[in-house]
Design a protein around this motif. Structure first.
Motif, PDB file in Angstrom:
ATOM      1  N   GLN A 121      41.083  90.795  62.186  1.00 46.05           N
ATOM      2  CA  GLN A 121      40.120  90.934  61.095  1.00 46.05           C
ATOM      3  C   GLN A 121      40.543  90.131  59.875  1.00 46.05           C
ATOM      4  O   GLN A 121      41.680  90.219  59.408  1.00 46.05           O
ATOM      5  CB  GLN A 121      39.961  92.407  60.719  1.00 46.05           C
TER       6      GLN A 121
ATOM      7  N   LYS B  94      34.204  96.088  56.370  1.00 47.58           N
ATOM      8  CA  LYS B  94      33.235  95.863  57.435  1.00 47.58           C
ATOM      9  C   LYS B  94      31.822  95.819  56.860  1.00 47.58           C
ATOM     10  O   LYS B  94      31.569  96.284  55.748  1.00 47.58           O
ATOM     11  CB  LYS B  94      33.355  96.965  58.491  1.00 47.58           C
ATOM     12  N   TYR B  95      30.929  95.244  57.661  1.00 47.94           N
ATOM     13  CA  TYR B  95      29.535  95.082  57.246  1.00 47.94           C
ATOM     14  C   TYR B  95      28.628  96.093  57.925  1.00 47.94           C
ATOM     15  O   TYR B  95      28.881  96.525  59.054  1.00 47.94           O
ATOM     16  CB  TYR B  95      29.041  93.679  57.605  1.00 47.94           C
TER      17      TYR B  95
ATOM     18  N   THR C 239      30.182  98.899  60.281  1.00 46.43           N
ATOM     19  CA  THR C 239      30.913  98.896  61.555  1.00 46.43           C
ATOM     20  C   THR C 239      31.348  97.515  62.030  1.00 46.43           C
ATOM     21  O   THR C 239      32.076  97.408  63.018  1.00 46.43           O
ATOM     22  CB  THR C 239      30.036  99.507  62.657  1.00 46.43           C
TER      23      THR C 239
ATOM     24  N   PRO D 267      33.337  94.032  61.608  1.00 45.14           N
ATOM     25  CA  PRO D 267      34.301  93.194  60.893  1.00 45.14           C
ATOM     26  C   PRO D 267      34.053  91.716  61.193  1.00 45.14           C
ATOM     27  O   PRO D 267      33.444  91.368  62.201  1.00 45.14           O
ATOM     28  CB  PRO D 267      35.637  93.637  61.495  1.00 45.14           C
TER      29      PRO D 267
ATOM     30  N   TRP E 105      31.787  87.321  64.723  1.00 44.31           N
ATOM     31  CA  TRP E 105      31.396  88.716  64.528  1.00 44.31           C
ATOM     32  C   TRP E 105      30.419  89.097  65.629  1.00 44.31           C
ATOM     33  O   TRP E 105      29.744  88.248  66.220  1.00 44.31           O
ATOM     34  CB  TRP E 105      30.794  88.948  63.142  1.00 44.31           C
TER      35      TRP E 105
END
Length: 253
Positions: free
Chosen positions: A75, A80-81, A91, A93, A103
């Motif tokens: 990561q 996280k997005y 959830t 990264p 991703w």
């Protein structure tokens, strides 16, 4: 007459004896039949022959090969997005390798840019007539015809620019065993990830409708560092450069 009969008999006797004794007993002046040239039993082309390029060509990099390289995540994002505005849990990264970042998310449909029959305020209530990056003529990109990926705007979680990415950087996008090469063409909200243009969705057999389409999950994005093509709208350059980068990424070169 007797003499001729004797001579003929003698010759006949010699010939019969020769037949019994085999070829080695024949006189040196006898005609020996020359065997036929054996058939050509070579396997493959002879020296100097040209092989069919369709047979010898290296096949395109497969989805399986690319996915094998992104099974584990190092990561690089600070957090996280989320995949959608209405999702409360982040959830996804952003992961990094030496040559790329990647991703795994969903695909929302971006219909922004040039106004077309497919992309406009009637088909997309959130339609915007511009994109973060423009064509070589300074015009907004055409979402309906140009495959491109949307990255999150630079923010606290991750800044794509610090990962060697910009508008026109090449991205391999994978969904259900299919691989397509696109470019980074737009930016979205700083906390959301997982979006592609109408045209990209079509190429991946994803419903491209800007409000009801998209894929809920199962989309992998591999963005290659320092891979910007120009002009950004060149489909041929994106595909050619994408295949070159993918080959290097999976160790074919």
């Amino acid at each position: 007459m007797r003499t001729r009969t004797f001579a003929l008999t003698a010759v006949t006797s010699v010939a019969c004896g020769a037949a019994l004794l085999g070829p080695a007993a024949l006189p040196a002046t006898a005609d020996v039949p020359v065997p036929d040239t054996p058939p050509d039993t070579r396997v493959g082309p002879a020296p100097g022959d040209v092989e069919d390029p369709a047979v010898s060509a290296d096949p395109a990099v497969s989805a399986e090969e690319l996915l094998a390289e992104v099974r584990s995540c190092r990561q690089i994002s600070r957090g996280k997005y989320r995949t959608d505005v209405n999702r409360s849990k982040a959830t996804v990264p952003v992961c990094g390798t030496t040559d790329a970042v990647f991703w795994k998310a969903d695909m929302d449909i971006d219909c922004d840019g040039r106004k077309t029959k497919a992309c406009n305020t009637r088909t997309d209530p959130y339609f915007q007539p511009q994109t973060a990056f423009q064509t070589s003529r300074g015009k907004p990109l055409d979402s309906a015809r140009m495959p491109f990926v949307v990255v999150p705007a630079p923010g606290r979680i991750w800044d794509y620019r610090k990962s060697g990415l910009t508008g026109g950087s090449v991205v391999a996008v994978i969904h259900k065993g299919e691989v397509r090469y696109a470019v980074i063409g737009d930016t979205g909200p700083a906390g959301i990830i997982g979006e592609g243009s109408y045209a990209l969705a079509q190429e991946l057999a994803i419903d491209p409708h800007p409000t009801t389409g998209g894929a809920a999950s199962g989309v992998t994005y591999i963005a290659f560092k320092d891979s910007r093509i120009s002009p950004i709208e060149s489909r041929a350059k994106a595909e050619r450069r994408g295949e070159e980068l993918a080959r290097a990424f999976v160790g074919r070169e």
